[in-house]
Design an enzyme around this catalytic site. Structure first.
Site, PDB file in Angstrom:
ATOM      1  N   LYS A   3      64.530  34.596  56.838  1.00  0.00           N
ATOM      2  CA  LYS A   3      63.372  34.980  57.654  1.00  0.00           C
ATOM      3  C   LYS A   3      63.400  34.345  59.036  1.00  0.00           C
ATOM      4  O   LYS A   3      62.865  34.918  59.992  1.00  0.00           O
ATOM      5  CB  LYS A   3      62.086  34.639  56.933  1.00  0.00           C
ATOM      6  CG  LYS A   3      61.898  35.494  55.682  1.00  0.00           C
ATOM      7  CD  LYS A   3      60.529  35.287  55.094  1.00  0.00           C
ATOM      8  CE  LYS A   3      60.333  36.230  53.931  1.00  0.00           C
ATOM      9  NZ  LYS A   3      58.967  36.185  53.420  1.00  0.00           N
ATOM     10  N   ARG A   8      65.697  47.541  51.372  1.00  0.00           N
ATOM     11  CA  ARG A   8      65.904  48.266  50.105  1.00  0.00           C
ATOM     12  C   ARG A   8      64.804  49.296  49.976  1.00  0.00           C
ATOM     13  O   ARG A   8      63.907  49.353  50.808  1.00  0.00           O
ATOM     14  CB  ARG A   8      65.791  47.282  48.947  1.00  0.00           C
ATOM     15  CG  ARG A   8      64.468  46.511  49.064  1.00  0.00           C
ATOM     16  CD  ARG A   8      64.116  45.721  47.859  1.00  0.00           C
ATOM     17  NE  ARG A   8      63.111  44.721  48.155  1.00  0.00           N
ATOM     18  CZ  ARG A   8      61.802  44.930  48.204  1.00  0.00           C
ATOM     19  NH1 ARG A   8      61.326  46.145  48.000  1.00  0.00           N
ATOM     20  NH2 ARG A   8      60.959  43.947  48.458  1.00  0.00           N
ATOM     21  N   HIS A  59      49.386  37.487  47.387  1.00  0.00           N
ATOM     22  CA  HIS A  59      50.412  38.029  48.286  1.00  0.00           C
ATOM     23  C   HIS A  59      51.293  39.091  47.632  1.00  0.00           C
ATOM     24  O   HIS A  59      52.344  39.432  48.157  1.00  0.00           O
ATOM     25  CB  HIS A  59      51.298  36.922  48.865  1.00  0.00           C
ATOM     26  CG  HIS A  59      50.518  35.781  49.444  1.00  0.00           C
ATOM     27  ND1 HIS A  59      49.563  35.961  50.406  1.00  0.00           N
ATOM     28  CD2 HIS A  59      50.560  34.458  49.194  1.00  0.00           C
ATOM     29  CE1 HIS A  59      49.030  34.788  50.724  1.00  0.00           C
ATOM     30  NE2 HIS A  59      49.614  33.859  49.997  1.00  0.00           N
TER      31      HIS A  59
HETATM   32  P1  ADP Z   1      57.181  37.855  50.869  1.00  0.00           P
HETATM   33  O1  ADP Z   1      58.497  38.072  51.493  1.00  0.00           O
HETATM   34  O2  ADP Z   1      57.165  36.737  49.902  1.00  0.00           O
HETATM   35  O3  ADP Z   1      56.561  39.117  50.345  1.00  0.00           O
HETATM   36  P2  ADP Z   1      55.686  38.057  53.367  1.00  0.00           P
HETATM   37  O4  ADP Z   1      56.065  37.265  54.536  1.00  0.00           O
HETATM   38  O5  ADP Z   1      56.086  39.489  53.342  1.00  0.00           O
HETATM   39  O6  ADP Z   1      56.218  37.341  52.048  1.00  0.00           O
HETATM   40  O7  ADP Z   1      54.114  37.970  53.161  1.00  0.00           O
HETATM   41  C1  ADP Z   1      53.463  38.464  52.006  1.00  0.00           C
HETATM   42  C2  ADP Z   1      51.963  38.512  52.261  1.00  0.00           C
HETATM   43  O8  ADP Z   1      51.462  37.200  52.565  1.00  0.00           O
HETATM   44  C3  ADP Z   1      51.553  39.359  53.454  1.00  0.00           C
HETATM   45  O9  ADP Z   1      51.428  40.714  53.122  1.00  0.00           O
HETATM   46  C4  ADP Z   1      50.214  38.742  53.804  1.00  0.00           C
HETATM   47  O10 ADP Z   1      49.221  39.184  52.913  1.00  0.00           O
HETATM   48  C5  ADP Z   1      50.441  37.261  53.547  1.00  0.00           C
HETATM   49  N1  ADP Z   1      50.907  36.577  54.788  1.00  0.00           N
HETATM   50  C6  ADP Z   1      52.173  36.358  55.154  1.00  0.00           C
HETATM   51  N2  ADP Z   1      52.254  35.719  56.330  1.00  0.00           N
HETATM   52  C7  ADP Z   1      50.984  35.544  56.745  1.00  0.00           C
HETATM   53  C8  ADP Z   1      50.381  34.953  57.891  1.00  0.00           C
HETATM   54  N3  ADP Z   1      51.109  34.410  58.867  1.00  0.00           N
HETATM   55  N4  ADP Z   1      49.026  34.951  57.983  1.00  0.00           N
HETATM   56  C9  ADP Z   1      48.270  35.482  57.000  1.00  0.00           C
HETATM   57  N5  ADP Z   1      48.773  36.045  55.878  1.00  0.00           N
HETATM   58  C10 ADP Z   1      50.104  36.087  55.746  1.00  0.00           C
END
Ligand code: ADP
Length: 497
Positions: free
Chosen positions: A116, A292, A235
């Site tokens: 990331k 994916r 999440h």
């Molecule tokens: P993963 O790869 O584990 O799915 P993500 O980075 O895609 O993690 O984030 C998953 C979820 O977490 C997002 O859809 C959101 O709901 C929450 N989230 C992630 N980053 C943030 C942030 N900076 N602020 C608020 N919520 C966040």
């Protein structure tokens, strides 16, 4: 075009890929574990191969075994589905070296986007807006303190190698930082085998919006509009829809441009998803790219009339994308509910057991992607997703009311499911009015528990009447199963309203 594809997955997504192979006249071979000997994907594939023990690391994650099997059976390509090895760049590299086609992007694109922090650096270099924060892993608490005060609290600590909603910690103030930093590092090490973490501004009430893209090997890039995925628990997405009810035509233009730029930046090919957070002031920030097919791809298929899995296969075989951007338009509205074997009233604990009834809803605009049927076993070994219930309507309200109908007519017994919870959300006034963000379920869950705890357990008589009417509905005129087949704690329900 390929002659044979090895599907390196299980459950509903394996079935989805088998279906695409069937339509393209490609032989679909599948792998399965000891725990999945009688699974539906094994029964519906053209060929099926037992590759090891029930634990994922003995079977669905066994890279070398899967590749040698693909060679032994002369598979031209491997489709990884989602989860398992789908975003493992080391696996993809081995597949590439073995001369087998990986149905997905190159190992290089996956490597770039899978880390990331490197993805965030790449996006910044390509003018894609990222959630404010660091673009390199933070190694010391001193650096963490400095970055946090630059960004401003609240902040979020995230695992650079994270995924699946794991490895994230919100930190409200400096007094919590040191403890959270150490915990985040050790959690990341445990979950992902590496302890590098980075920091993002924690957005307080954002929406999760994502754009589906497709790219081929001929330099063509297309988007298939956006999905709204803010209904999450811890999440993890539960309900998704397309298009997003919060996105104007102007916003759409903006986010699809961001998404295509992101895909071009990592020289992407095949299907992928650019995840964004939309802040309350309607600013959009790149969150990550999923390299994916997504669980929620059916909502996009409904609104665009593009078969994403077939498109993935065609592109991997060297064909050009089958449509022009201008040919696409949003045809209506679609909603998906992920049906999990879990007990919403008991802290969403996974529910395992044998499916004693599986009777699915039918009708215009209803699609169900499932990996189970009656007698399937839901085990502790894998993700508890049973199926995806998806509806389509000419507008959001039609898709929503259809979903409610479909949920009411979906019968799963033998394990506890989240169907009642999904029904509750479908009828929630704030869902109906599109007044929700990523915190909706977290905020509302107590209300649900209070309302439902005492009312969901059905009497045997009610269970009997629903089973009989459901079986008659499908015109299978067989006698209703004995009631003692239905566990007492089972909470699939008829509606009380
Ligand atoms: P993963 O790869 O584990 O799915 P993500 O980075 O895609 O993690 O984030 C998953 C979820 O977490 C997002 O859809 C959101 O709901 C929450 N989230 C992630 N980053 C943030 C942030 N900076 N602020 C608020 N919520 C966040």
């Amino acid at each position: 075009m390929f002659k044979k594809i090895l599907v390196a997955n299980r459950g509903e997504i394996a079935l989805r890929i088998i279906k695409a192979c069937n339509e393209l006249s490609i032989t679909a071979a599948v792998i399965y574990s000891e725990a999945d000997k009688t699974a539906l994907h094994v029964r519906l594939a053209d060929e099926a191969y037992n590759i090891g023990g029930p634990r994922a690391d003995e079977s669905y994650l066994n890279q070398d075994r899967i590749i040698s099997l693909a060679n032994e059976i002369n598979a031209d390509a491997i489709h990884p589905g989602y989860g398992f090895l789908s975003e493992n760049s080391q696996f993809i590299e081995k597949v590439e070296k073995a001369g087998i086609t990986f149905i997905g992007p190159s190992s290089n694109s996956v490597k770039l986007m899978g880390d990331k922090t490197s993805a965030r650096r790449l996006m910044t270099q390509n003018n894609v807006p990222i959630v404010p924060g660091t673009t390199k892993p933070i190694s010391t608490i001193k650096d963490a303190m400095k970055s946090a005060s630059d960004i401003g609290y609240p902040i979020m600590l995230k695992a650079a190698g994270g995924g699946g909603g794991k490895g994230m910690r919100v930190v409200q103030s400096e007094s919590e930082l040191e403890e959270s930093f150490n915990l985040a590092k050790s959690e990341s090490q445990k979950a992902f085998g590496r302890d590098d973490i980075y920091m993002e501004k924690f957005l307080v009430n954002p929406k999760h919006i994502e754009v589906q893209i497709i790219a081929d090997h001929h330099g063509n890039y297309r988007h298939l509009f956006e999905r709204e995925c803010s209904l999450q628990r811890r999440h993890q997405k539960i309900i998704e829809e397309a298009p997003s009810p919060s996105i104007s035509e102007k916003d759409r233009e903006k986010i699809t441009t961001i998404a295509l730029n992101a895909a071009k930046a990592c020289d992407y090919h095949n299907a992928g998803t650019i995840e964004l957070l939309m802040d309350e002031d309607k600013s959009f920030y790149f969150l990550e790219m999923n390299t994916r097919v997504q669980v929620e791809h059916p909502v996009t298929e409904f609104i665009s009339n593009i078969d994403i899995v077939k498109e993935q296969i065609r592109i991997a075989s060297g064909e050009e994308i089958s449509f022009q951007q201008e040919e696409l338009k949003i045809l209506g509205h679609s909603i998906e509910c992920r049906i999990y074997a879990e007990d919403s009233l008991n802290n969403f604990a996974p529910s395992v057991g044998v499916i004693t009834n599986h009777s699915v809803p039918h009708g215009v605009g209803i699609r169900i992607d499932t990996g189970i049927d009656t007698n399937s076993e839901v085990s502790i070994y894998y993700d508890p997703i049973l199926s995806k219930l998806v509806t389509f309507g000419c507008d959001r309200e039609e898709a929503r009311s259809r979903m409610l109908y479909a949920l009411k007519n979906y019968l799963v017994t033998g394990v506890t499911t989240n169907i009642p919870f999904c029904k509750w959300i479908m009828q929630h006034k704030d869902f109906v009015k599109n007044k929700f963000n990523i915190n909706f379920i977290g905020y509302e869950i107590e209300k649900y528990l209070n309302e439902k705890r005492d009312t969901e357990i059905l009497s045997d008589e009610m269970v009997a009447s629903v089973i009989v009417s459901s079986l008659l509905y499908h015109e299978k005129r067989i006698s209703a199963p004995k009631l003692n087949f239905v566990p007492e704690h089972n909470r699939w329900t008829v509606d009380h309203e």
